[in-house]
Design a protein around this motif. Structure first.
Motif: not given
Length: 65
Positions: A26-33, A47-50, A52-58
């Motif tokens: 996802v655009a703007g994401v530096d770290l995911v844990e 500037g992470v889009d909420d 977009a993150v939810r869609e990526a989890i889907r």
């Protein structure tokens, strides 16, 4: 900024790896844990889009609560 999501369906290392892999794109994401014991996914970046993150989890096959 830091965003935290609860993903109850994560139950193994493959689950967390899949979520981390998708969300890291996802655009703007530096770290995911993705933490299995707490079922939480912590996302850090600017500037992470909420949505977009939810869609990526889907995309990884899970739902963010």
């Amino acid at each position: 900024s830091t965003l935290t999501y609860t993903v109850p369906a994560m139950h193994c290392g493959n689950c967390t790896a899949a979520v981390e892999r998708e969300v890291s794109q996802v655009a703007g994401v530096d770290l995911v844990e993705a933490e299995l014991s707490t079922k939480q996914v912590v996302v850090r970046g600017e500037g992470v889009d909420d949505a977009a993150v939810r869609e990526a989890i889907r995309e990884a096959g899970y739902e963010a609560a």
